[in-house]
Design an enzyme around this catalytic site. Sequence first.
Site, PDB file in Angstrom:
ATOM      1  N   ASP A   1      -0.914   3.322   8.063  1.00  0.00           N
ATOM      2  CA  ASP A   1      -1.318   2.242   7.161  1.00  0.00           C
ATOM      3  C   ASP A   1      -2.744   2.495   6.653  1.00  0.00           C
ATOM      4  O   ASP A   1      -3.001   2.447   5.442  1.00  0.00           O
ATOM      5  CB  ASP A   1      -1.225   0.907   7.923  1.00  0.00           C
ATOM      6  CG  ASP A   1      -1.664  -0.273   7.089  1.00  0.00           C
ATOM      7  OD1 ASP A   1      -0.890  -0.701   6.218  1.00  0.00           O
ATOM      8  OD2 ASP A   1      -2.795  -0.759   7.298  1.00  0.00           O
TER       9      ASP A   1
ATOM     10  N   GLY B   1      -2.994 -10.636   7.358  1.00  0.00           N
ATOM     11  CA  GLY B   1      -2.548 -12.010   7.621  1.00  0.00           C
ATOM     12  C   GLY B   1      -2.081 -12.669   6.341  1.00  0.00           C
ATOM     13  O   GLY B   1      -2.413 -12.243   5.228  1.00  0.00           O
TER      14      GLY B   1
ATOM     15  N   LYS C   1       0.821  -1.235   0.000  1.00  0.00           N
ATOM     16  CA  LYS C   1       0.000   0.000   0.000  1.00  0.00           C
ATOM     17  C   LYS C   1       0.843   1.268   0.000  1.00  0.00           C
ATOM     18  O   LYS C   1       0.441   2.285  -0.572  1.00  0.00           O
ATOM     19  CB  LYS C   1      -0.971   0.027   1.181  1.00  0.00           C
ATOM     20  CG  LYS C   1      -0.337  -0.271   2.522  1.00  0.00           C
ATOM     21  CD  LYS C   1      -0.592  -1.677   2.928  1.00  0.00           C
ATOM     22  CE  LYS C   1       0.362  -2.132   3.999  1.00  0.00           C
ATOM     23  NZ  LYS C   1      -0.050  -3.345   4.649  1.00  0.00           N
TER      24      LYS C   1
ATOM     25  N   GLY D   1       1.255 -12.143  12.573  1.00  0.00           N
ATOM     26  CA  GLY D   1       1.628 -11.700  11.223  1.00  0.00           C
ATOM     27  C   GLY D   1       0.708 -10.626  10.670  1.00  0.00           C
ATOM     28  O   GLY D   1       0.642 -10.424   9.460  1.00  0.00           O
TER      29      GLY D   1
ATOM     30  N   GLU E   1       2.619  -4.457  10.616  1.00  0.00           N
ATOM     31  CA  GLU E   1       3.697  -4.070   9.704  1.00  0.00           C
ATOM     32  C   GLU E   1       5.047  -4.351  10.362  1.00  0.00           C
ATOM     33  O   GLU E   1       5.133  -4.479  11.592  1.00  0.00           O
ATOM     34  CB  GLU E   1       3.612  -2.566   9.412  1.00  0.00           C
ATOM     35  CG  GLU E   1       2.364  -2.151   8.672  1.00  0.00           C
ATOM     36  CD  GLU E   1       2.208  -2.875   7.350  1.00  0.00           C
ATOM     37  OE1 GLU E   1       3.059  -2.709   6.480  1.00  0.00           O
ATOM     38  OE2 GLU E   1       1.238  -3.639   7.201  1.00  0.00           O
TER      39      GLU E   1
ATOM     40  N   LYS F   1      -4.225   3.487   2.784  1.00  0.00           N
ATOM     41  CA  LYS F   1      -5.298   2.690   2.161  1.00  0.00           C
ATOM     42  C   LYS F   1      -6.481   3.573   1.757  1.00  0.00           C
ATOM     43  O   LYS F   1      -7.030   3.408   0.666  1.00  0.00           O
ATOM     44  CB  LYS F   1      -5.734   1.579   3.121  1.00  0.00           C
ATOM     45  CG  LYS F   1      -4.657   0.493   3.281  1.00  0.00           C
ATOM     46  CD  LYS F   1      -4.992  -0.447   4.413  1.00  0.00           C
ATOM     47  CE  LYS F   1      -3.985  -1.584   4.524  1.00  0.00           C
ATOM     48  NZ  LYS F   1      -4.155  -2.370   5.762  1.00  0.00           N
TER      49      LYS F   1
ATOM     50  N   GLY G   1      -6.680  -6.493   2.797  1.00  0.00           N
ATOM     51  CA  GLY G   1      -6.166  -7.876   2.803  1.00  0.00           C
ATOM     52  C   GLY G   1      -6.887  -8.722   1.755  1.00  0.00           C
ATOM     53  O   GLY G   1      -6.818  -8.434   0.564  1.00  0.00           O
TER      54      GLY G   1
END
Length: 400
Positions: free
Chosen positions: A196, A297, A100, A182, A185, A200, A129
């Site tokens: 983040d 994820g 992104k 996971g 970032e 987006k 995601g």
Amino acid sequence: MIKIALLGYGTIGSGVAEVLRINKDSITKRAGEEIEIKYVLDLRDFEQDPIQPKIVHQYDIIANDPEIAVVVEAMGGVEPAYTFVKQALLAGKSVATSNKALVAKHGAELLAIAKEKNINFLFEASVGGGIPIIRPLNSSLTADEVEEITGILNGTTNYMLSKMTFEGLEYDDVLKEAQARGYAEANPAADVEGQDACRKIAILTSLICGQQVDFEEIHTEGITRISATDIQYAKAMNRVIKLLAVSKKTKEGYSVLVCPMLLAPGHPLYSVNDVFNAIFVHGNVLGDAMFYGSGAGKLPTASAVAADIVDIVKNRDRNIMTAWSDQRLTLADYKQSKRRFFVRTTDSRDQVQNAFGAVELIQLPERFGEVGVLTGEMTEEEYEKRAAKLNEVLQMIRVV
Ligand code: HSE
């Protein structure tokens, strides 16, 4: 057979290899030909992983191999991803990316190169995601003027806020869990400080208006100042706190904002918990639509990247047009948007009413010496003027 190269064998890159392996038969059928990973670029070696023979440490091996038709960028960050992706596109190789930061900053330019070369630059995994949102905005909803996008676009912070709300866990512990799963970032500051989600919503706004939205111009607040006490107040108001990214068309243009907000049970995003993301879209002819699913994820994100690879293979001699020019969009001033505000202060009720007029009081029995109030509706500019009349503001959270 089509040969591809993966850039990066971290969470997403290894996830893409796994998806291509576990769904090999159905992916081959849908793409119309077999997809083979020829190279994986990473600084590290993976001796215990069957991928090891494909590991290369120099990008030039990939860039100079005419057999590579598709490059999958899963490195994250702007550099060296930008240099590698641009080089690949200029060499006539299509690119799929989950990055992104790269798309928000250089999307318009990279799309223009892909168009000129009659190849593709696809980035479904960069927002939400595994949730399909880029493709719907770029195709299914092209008949609409999209007037609003409000999203929970960061899985890490949604996971953290959900755990803090429902399990009473502490901020640091829930962040560690999100990292272990996971979701976060490489530097989780990008998650908890809202950057983040900011990138987006910049991407989504660029797509719906067809122009370049500079993410640096989006007012962004993260969740670092949200405390257990704020969550108690939210519960007392029968509301939840979510990190929202909002983009609304106003008479003055798109007003875009990323910040924690208080949501009441009737709000479409109220029940979106854990790592799930959701994107509420309002179109002038569609009305309302919601996109909901796994927002971060390994495998959910890799599923979206793998779908882009399939689309690239299916459209080998055709550029899938995406209207996103490099013309810069001037954003409307978010301070002119009207909303209610939740305020915690040590001032007396009289002082609060003197500043804000009629307010709804929220008192937590265990919080002596402070009061929580819900103001009436006003612009942010007006809120700031009125709040300046108080001696101390402990917290302000916007209400949606
Ligand atoms: N760190 C991101 C998140 C990953 O938590 O949503 C997916 O973009």
